[in-house]
Design an enzyme around this catalytic site. Structure first.
Site: not given
Ligand code: NCD
Length: 354
Positions: A53-54, A82, A103, A131
């Site tokens: 999703r993100t 590397k 991320r 997040h």
């Molecule tokens: C979350 C995350 O990556 O922290 N997912 C997201 O970004 N929607 C929650 C999760 O992974 O449980």
């Protein structure tokens, strides 16, 4: 407004946060009106950890604003393999893009990256720490489905220890008036102490429960989360924690008719599929609000075309953060940055006390 980075929502002025949420609402009314807003802009998505999703909602948001994309989702296919440092990767990619979305499994990685880039950095999740864009998604969902961000009783159920979405949400939502947080978890997966302290310092109430059934009738919002398997030290420890809290349609009989059920997704087994058709389930709608929230953020963060210069920072203390998941453990050139609290020194990257 001139946003440099989005590392943590509490870095924003309240008026900046309100503006982004209001703008997300405006975009949702007529998304196609904004289709040229980011024409000629490029977003780089640097994903060192899995995401559905993100990553895709950031990409869709940029494409819907008319911008273009570069990036990676498998660092194994990049110069990281590397031995390239985070500093070098972001310094270079920030020459190619107008905004970086990062991320990482390391806590504090987005903050560290922001020291070396020539364009803004957005934190798309830094290990088990924060997040912030999921929180923008959650707040946009609450604005729509509940109609307010204050005077709420919010149950947070599942992995409150490792869930970065929970951490960002309580940090931000406790800045609104009269919110009450019911932390529903096993004692092992309770919310970190520094966040409990922050909620109470912000004037909100924290309560604890080990029973979803006991807590449910009082809640306006139930925020369910997955047990974060990848953050556990051993598979046995994960096995002991998984499946303890499960929301199903039968349990909802005792909940308020106006309850809203949120989940950042992915779900594993903590919400059974018979809840999906209940009108109180908001977790699929939440993914759509996330698109508008990210469109609003990208637009605001890229609206000034002037490039920012990289900052040079010096260590603030001789101390070393001992959190094994802190980015300073992996990227050893980083300055040691701490802030002082009544309880002692705290690492600026990961919020762990020394
Ligand atoms: C979350 C995350 O990556 O922290 N997912 C997201 O970004 N929607 C929650 C999760 O992974 O449980």
């Amino acid at each position: 407004m001139h946003l440099r980075d989005l590392i943590d929502l509490v870095d924003l002025r309240p008026s900046e946060l309100t503006d982004i949420l209001r703008f997300a609402g405006e975009i949702s009314q007529n998304p196609s009106y904004y289709r040229g807003s980011c024409q000629h802009k490029i977003m780089a998505t640097l994903f060192y950890e899995p995401s559905t999703r993100t990553k895709m909602s950031f990409q869709a948001a940029m494409l819907r604003l008319g911008g273009k994309l570069i990036g990676f989702d498998d660092p194994g296919n990049t110069s990281v393999k590397k031995g390239e440092s985070l500093k070098d990767t972001v310094r270079v990619t920030s020459n190619y893009a107008d905004v970086l979305v990062i991320r990482s499994p390391w806590e504090g990685a987005a903050l560290a990256a922001s020291f070396y880039t020539r364009c803004p950095v957005i934190n798309a999740g830094d290990g088990g720490h924060l997040h912030p864009t999921q929180t923008l998604t959650d707040l946009t969902t609450l604005n729509y489905t509940v109609g307010r961000l204050e005077n709420l009783t919010v149950g947070l159920c599942g992995d409150n220890k490792n869930g970065r979405t929970v951490h960002s949400l309580v940090r931000t939502l406790s800045r609104y008036k009269n919110n009450r947080f019911v932390l529903i978890s096993t004692p092992q997966l309770t919310l970190p102490q520094y966040l409990q302290d922050e909620i109470t310092a912000n004037g909100c109430i924290v309560e604890f429960s080990e029973s979803l059934e006991d807590a449910l009738p009082t809640l306006d919002v139930l925020y369910m989360t997955r047990i974060q398997k990848e953050r556990f030290a051993s598979p046995e420890e994960y096995e002991r924690q998984k499946g303890v809290f499960v929301l199903d349609a039968a349990k909802l009989a005792i909940a308020k008719p106006g309850l809203r059920i949120l989940h950042p997704l992915p779900r594993v087994d903590e919400i059974t599929v018979d809840v999906d058709e209940d009108s109180r389930a908001a977790y699929f709608a939440q993914t759509e609000y996330g698109l508008y929230a990210r469109m609003a953020l990208i637009q605001r963060i890229t609206e000034h075309s002037d490039r920012c210069v990289t900052k040079t920072l010096a260590s603030t203390h001789d101390a070393q953060c001992l959190n094994p998941r802190c980015i300073t453990q992996n990227e050893v050139y980083l300055p040691h940055l701490f802030y002082e609290t009544a309880a002692g020194l705290v690492c600026r990257y990961c919020d762990h006390g020394v």
